[in-house]
Design a protein around this motif. Structure first.
Motif, PDB file in Angstrom:
ATOM      1  N   ASP A 103      11.629  -5.069   0.982  1.00  0.00           N
ATOM      2  CA  ASP A 103      10.480  -5.059   0.106  1.00  0.00           C
ATOM      3  C   ASP A 103      10.456  -6.380  -0.716  1.00  0.00           C
ATOM      4  N   TRP A 179      13.142  -0.912  -5.022  1.00  0.00           N
ATOM      5  CA  TRP A 179      12.811  -1.879  -4.109  1.00  0.00           C
ATOM      6  C   TRP A 179      14.232  -2.157  -3.340  1.00  0.00           C
ATOM      7  N   ALA A 227       7.984  -0.257  -3.235  1.00  0.00           N
ATOM      8  CA  ALA A 227       7.073  -1.105  -2.633  1.00  0.00           C
ATOM      9  C   ALA A 227       6.706  -0.492  -1.189  1.00  0.00           C
ATOM     10  N   ARG A 228       7.421   0.288  -0.557  1.00  0.00           N
ATOM     11  CA  ARG A 228       7.052   0.819   0.611  1.00  0.00           C
ATOM     12  C   ARG A 228       6.297   2.059   0.608  1.00  0.00           C
TER      13      ARG A 228
END
Length: 228
Positions: A103, A179, A227-228
């Motif tokens: 990330d 992250w 973030a993913r």
């Protein structure tokens, strides 16, 4: 749409800009954020094909965030504009983000000469990295300015620092959000022209002060989300 946008905060970097912009990878876009230059940096950058953004509020974080807001590519990279870091290395640095394997990827600076990174700046960075490891649990060794992440995820972090604490705040908030953060070695060479931060005791002290303020701040009451 570019493969990625490269945010280049700029304050009087006329001498370095030609080399830096020449090294921007094909298909990537350079966003030069002029932070009040008086040496014609903005004009030079525009003449060399960069997308130029003006940010009158002085501060490294102010320039970086203005570039992030101006970016449109899904992946955004940050790089100093003084010739100390090679933008040509960004495709390999950003590859784990583009592939979905990480990330946030940080460039761990490896000085090519003693002149590239003065001893006082290295020691300050080492101590800050130690404190970041203790605060976040991330096995980081450097808080360098070269990095890559997804634009929408970065915006979700709600970064507020507009001075030298911006890069550290990004790392701390990313860690708090869960992250996947990586480091990758990048060569660090002597900058072109006069240093405004790491090359001076006063600049280094201001950076340490700003970053220490970020570390003393309260932990967030809510997560910005992975973030993913």
């Amino acid at each position: 749409m570019p493969v990625a946008d490269i945010v280049l905060p700029c304050l009087d970097e006329a001498a370095a800009l030609p080399w830096v912009l020449e090294r921007v990878p094909s298909g990537w876009r350079a966003i030069v954020v002029d932070n009040g230059s008086t040496d014609g940096s903005a004009r030079i950058a525009a003449d060399l094909g960069a997308y130029v953004v003006g940010e009158p509020a002085r501060g490294f974080g102010a320039a970086c965030h203005a570039g992030l807001l101006a970016a449109t590519a899904e992946v955004v990279c940050f790089c100093d504009c003084d010739g100390s870091l090679d933008p040509g290395l960004l495709p390999s640095l950003a590859a784990p983000v583009l592939d979905g394997a990480a990330d946030l990827v940080l460039g761990r600076r490896r000085p090519t000469t003693a002149r590239a990174w003065p001893a006082h700046a290295r020691l300050a960075n080492r101590e800050l990295a130690r404190r970041v490891r203790r605060r976040t649990g991330l096995p980081l060794h450097d808080l360098g300015p070269m990095r890559a992440a997804r634009r929408t995820a970065l915006l979700s972090l709600g970064l507020t620092d507009r001075r030298s604490g911006y890069p550290l705040e990004m790392v701390v908030r990313a860690a708090d959000a869960g992250w996947r953060v990586r480091e990758a070695d990048v060569p660090y060479t002597p900058r072109t022209g006069r240093s405004k931060v790491t090359g001076t005791w006063r600049g280094t002290w201001h950076a340490v002060r700003d970053m220490s303020g970020v570390l003393r701040g309260p932990r967030p009451t809510r997560s910005a989300g992975a973030a993913r």
